[in-house]
Scaffold this active site. Sequence first.
Site, PDB file in Angstrom:
ATOM      1  N   HIS A 189       0.862  -1.183   0.000  1.00 27.68           N
ATOM      2  CA  HIS A 189       0.000   0.000   0.000  1.00 27.68           C
ATOM      3  C   HIS A 189       0.897   1.230   0.000  1.00 27.68           C
ATOM      4  O   HIS A 189       1.888   1.281   0.720  1.00 27.68           O
ATOM      5  CB  HIS A 189      -0.895  -0.026   1.243  1.00 27.68           C
ATOM      6  CG  HIS A 189      -1.742   1.183   1.396  1.00 27.68           C
ATOM      7  ND1 HIS A 189      -2.746   1.489   0.511  1.00 27.68           N
ATOM      8  CD2 HIS A 189      -1.747   2.157   2.329  1.00 27.68           C
ATOM      9  CE1 HIS A 189      -3.328   2.607   0.898  1.00 27.68           C
ATOM     10  NE2 HIS A 189      -2.737   3.031   1.998  1.00 27.68           N
ATOM     11  N   ASN A 190       0.558   2.226  -0.819  1.00 31.93           N
ATOM     12  CA  ASN A 190       1.388   3.437  -0.954  1.00 31.93           C
ATOM     13  C   ASN A 190       2.837   3.049  -1.295  1.00 31.93           C
ATOM     14  O   ASN A 190       3.786   3.531  -0.691  1.00 31.93           O
ATOM     15  CB  ASN A 190       1.351   4.280   0.315  1.00 31.93           C
ATOM     16  CG  ASN A 190      -0.012   4.894   0.557  1.00 31.93           C
ATOM     17  OD1 ASN A 190      -0.798   5.052  -0.361  1.00 31.93           O
ATOM     18  ND2 ASN A 190      -0.295   5.235   1.786  1.00 31.93           N
ATOM     19  N   GLU A 231       0.627  -0.576  -5.563  1.00 31.61           N
ATOM     20  CA  GLU A 231      -0.353   0.487  -5.736  1.00 31.61           C
ATOM     21  C   GLU A 231       0.259   1.630  -6.539  1.00 31.61           C
ATOM     22  O   GLU A 231       1.371   2.062  -6.270  1.00 31.61           O
ATOM     23  CB  GLU A 231      -0.806   1.015  -4.372  1.00 31.61           C
ATOM     24  CG  GLU A 231      -1.808   2.138  -4.481  1.00 31.61           C
ATOM     25  CD  GLU A 231      -2.246   2.653  -3.121  1.00 31.61           C
ATOM     26  OE1 GLU A 231      -3.191   3.460  -3.108  1.00 31.61           O
ATOM     27  OE2 GLU A 231      -1.657   2.286  -2.096  1.00 31.61           O
ATOM     28  N   ASP A 255      -0.972   5.398  -7.383  1.00 34.60           N
ATOM     29  CA  ASP A 255      -1.929   6.500  -7.253  1.00 34.60           C
ATOM     30  C   ASP A 255      -1.587   7.510  -8.341  1.00 34.60           C
ATOM     31  O   ASP A 255      -0.711   8.352  -8.161  1.00 34.60           O
ATOM     32  CB  ASP A 255      -1.821   7.164  -5.874  1.00 34.60           C
ATOM     33  CG  ASP A 255      -2.447   6.336  -4.778  1.00 34.60           C
ATOM     34  OD1 ASP A 255      -3.282   5.473  -5.086  1.00 34.60           O
ATOM     35  OD2 ASP A 255      -2.111   6.556  -3.610  1.00 34.60           O
ATOM     36  N   HIS A 285       0.354  10.862  -3.448  1.00 33.02           N
ATOM     37  CA  HIS A 285      -0.669  10.531  -2.465  1.00 33.02           C
ATOM     38  C   HIS A 285      -1.805  11.550  -2.504  1.00 33.02           C
ATOM     39  O   HIS A 285      -2.343  11.955  -1.489  1.00 33.02           O
ATOM     40  CB  HIS A 285      -0.035  10.471  -1.061  1.00 33.02           C
ATOM     41  CG  HIS A 285      -0.895   9.787  -0.053  1.00 33.02           C
ATOM     42  ND1 HIS A 285      -1.868  10.436   0.665  1.00 33.02           N
ATOM     43  CD2 HIS A 285      -0.936   8.503   0.354  1.00 33.02           C
ATOM     44  CE1 HIS A 285      -2.459   9.584   1.478  1.00 33.02           C
ATOM     45  NE2 HIS A 285      -1.914   8.403   1.313  1.00 33.02           N
TER      46      HIS A 285
END
Length: 119
Positions: A52-53, A82, A84, A103
């Site tokens: 995640h991230n 991930e 984004d 983010h």
Amino acid sequence: LDVLEMGMWLDHESNEAFDPRRAVLHCSELQSQAAAAYMSQPLSHYWISSSHNTYLVAGQFGGTSSAEQYTYVLQKGCRCVELDVWNGTHGDGSPEGEPMVTHGHALCSKILFRDVVRA
């Protein structure tokens, strides 16, 4: 567990997502049925190494982003990362409004999408 012990546990072969003993390309009917039964469980029954991230080196709300993080986590066995992706604007340093990985509305640094996919 301290940080070192946790890392050793996560990197241990028992946490591999793929069991090479189940990889049979040319197998008997009985072996094929066993492999099919093994892979017939609900997804939640399998260990999937994910991130995640992924782009963040540290700090979820004000951290530094790095394309090299993707290379690092994939080499460590991660199989789900991930991205984004946000529209770049000329004001954020992106050339011609190129897509950026960041983010969102947090104070994290931004990296070019093309740098991430090339990593």
